[in-house]
Design an enzyme around this catalytic site. Sequence first.
Site, PDB file in Angstrom:
ATOM      1  N   ARG A   2      69.602  10.274 129.418  1.00 40.10           N
ATOM      2  CA  ARG A   2      69.323  11.357 130.362  1.00 40.10           C
ATOM      3  C   ARG A   2      67.840  11.486 130.728  1.00 40.10           C
ATOM      4  O   ARG A   2      67.511  12.330 131.584  1.00 40.10           O
ATOM      5  CB  ARG A   2      69.845  12.700 129.808  1.00 40.10           C
ATOM      6  CG  ARG A   2      71.371  12.725 129.616  1.00 40.10           C
ATOM      7  CD  ARG A   2      71.904  14.149 129.447  1.00 40.10           C
ATOM      8  NE  ARG A   2      71.779  14.924 130.684  1.00 40.10           N
ATOM      9  CZ  ARG A   2      72.060  16.215 130.793  1.00 40.10           C
ATOM     10  NH1 ARG A   2      72.482  16.884 129.724  1.00 40.10           N
ATOM     11  NH2 ARG A   2      71.913  16.843 131.939  1.00 40.10           N
ATOM     12  N   ASP A  22      75.383  12.510 133.938  1.00 42.41           N
ATOM     13  CA  ASP A  22      75.274  13.899 133.468  1.00 42.41           C
ATOM     14  C   ASP A  22      74.351  14.755 134.344  1.00 42.41           C
ATOM     15  O   ASP A  22      74.088  15.912 134.013  1.00 42.41           O
ATOM     16  CB  ASP A  22      74.739  13.926 132.024  1.00 42.41           C
ATOM     17  CG  ASP A  22      75.837  13.781 130.967  1.00 42.41           C
ATOM     18  OD1 ASP A  22      77.000  14.126 131.267  1.00 42.41           O
ATOM     19  OD2 ASP A  22      75.513  13.347 129.846  1.00 42.41           O
ATOM     20  N   ARG A  49      69.241  19.628 120.176  1.00 41.60           N
ATOM     21  CA  ARG A  49      68.551  19.026 121.310  1.00 41.60           C
ATOM     22  C   ARG A  49      67.083  19.461 121.374  1.00 41.60           C
ATOM     23  O   ARG A  49      66.191  18.688 121.050  1.00 41.60           O
ATOM     24  CB  ARG A  49      69.273  19.356 122.616  1.00 41.60           C
ATOM     25  CG  ARG A  49      70.699  18.810 122.683  1.00 41.60           C
ATOM     26  CD  ARG A  49      70.717  17.300 122.763  1.00 41.60           C
ATOM     27  NE  ARG A  49      72.056  16.757 122.840  1.00 41.60           N
ATOM     28  CZ  ARG A  49      72.767  16.635 123.957  1.00 41.60           C
ATOM     29  NH1 ARG A  49      72.254  17.023 125.114  1.00 41.60           N
ATOM     30  NH2 ARG A  49      73.989  16.117 123.944  1.00 41.60           N
ATOM     31  N   HIS A  66      74.110  23.027 122.606  1.00 42.53           N
ATOM     32  CA  HIS A  66      73.105  23.703 123.434  1.00 42.53           C
ATOM     33  C   HIS A  66      73.335  25.206 123.299  1.00 42.53           C
ATOM     34  O   HIS A  66      74.492  25.644 123.190  1.00 42.53           O
ATOM     35  CB  HIS A  66      73.292  23.369 124.928  1.00 42.53           C
ATOM     36  CG  HIS A  66      72.622  22.120 125.403  1.00 42.53           C
ATOM     37  ND1 HIS A  66      73.185  21.319 126.374  1.00 42.53           N
ATOM     38  CD2 HIS A  66      71.410  21.560 125.098  1.00 42.53           C
ATOM     39  CE1 HIS A  66      72.363  20.303 126.626  1.00 42.53           C
ATOM     40  NE2 HIS A  66      71.289  20.431 125.878  1.00 42.53           N
ATOM     41  N   CYS A  86      76.314  25.141 132.575  1.00 39.99           N
ATOM     42  CA  CYS A  86      75.646  23.829 132.553  1.00 39.99           C
ATOM     43  C   CYS A  86      75.403  23.301 133.962  1.00 39.99           C
ATOM     44  O   CYS A  86      74.447  22.564 134.198  1.00 39.99           O
ATOM     45  CB  CYS A  86      76.502  22.803 131.807  1.00 39.99           C
ATOM     46  SG  CYS A  86      76.809  23.186 130.094  1.00 39.99           S
TER      47      CYS A  86
END
Length: 270
Positions: free
Chosen positions: A92, A67, A138, A167, A261
């Site tokens: 992550r 990612d 998140r 997000h 992103c």
Amino acid sequence: MRTARPRHYLMCRPTHFDVVYSINPWMDPRKPVDTPLAIAQWEQLREVYLSLGHTVDTIDPLPGLPDMVFAANGATVVDGRALVARFRNTERVDEGPAYHDWLRAHGFPELRTAEFVNEGEGDYLITGDWLLAGTGFRSDPRSHAEAQEFFGRPVISLTLIDPNYYHLDTALAVLNENTIAYYPGAFSPGSRAVLQRLFPDALVATDADAAVFGLNATSDGYNVVLPHNATDLAAKLSTRGFNPVGVDLSELLKAGGSVKCCTLELRSAG
Ligand code: ARG
């Protein structure tokens, strides 16, 4: 008349991109991913930025971090100050130090890693006056106060309620200093009321626009780069004097990401 201002972006080539775990509803590890196609689509996005006159730096992709292509999550950089991400998911967490090292090596001495979970520009978007900050899935709500203190800019806390829009940058796009586009269905009733109060002229996206990640867009004040199939939103942007530039990032959407992103904006001081 809208005016474009050249931007400085950081991107990460999806060399190691894949979907091997699931941390949002878009990610299905059983679905095949075409990594060469993801790379080609990402190159296209980079080309679009270069053709618009933006500067694009790249950070080296690290194996085992599929990612990492989603550079927006690495930090928030405003006034030359960088608040580096602290990721929620173990898959992550190692991306944070990589972005920290890159920023330190590239002239951002005022940097620090967030104390509370903070997924960078995934959840922090900058208007002329405010930092719009997402929480719910998140970034920790405590990271909002931390960001306000670090940047000395007022933070507007917004609560996300739909796991598909986990997000802030999946449900809201900043188009210029005082214009945003957003998808109301992604926000709690109170946050929707806040957005209406602060941005009465906002472009409101349809379910269909949101579902193709139409709000996961970047803007230089005139050119708005967004997923090519967000057609209603593109039409609304044209009506409002913006120039929609569509790109196809279908492979990256398999991980729940698109244009914004893949893009971290590096905002220098002054
Ligand atoms: N698979 C990634 C995750 O769930 C996608 C991140 C998308 N980035 C963003 N800025 N919304 O963390």
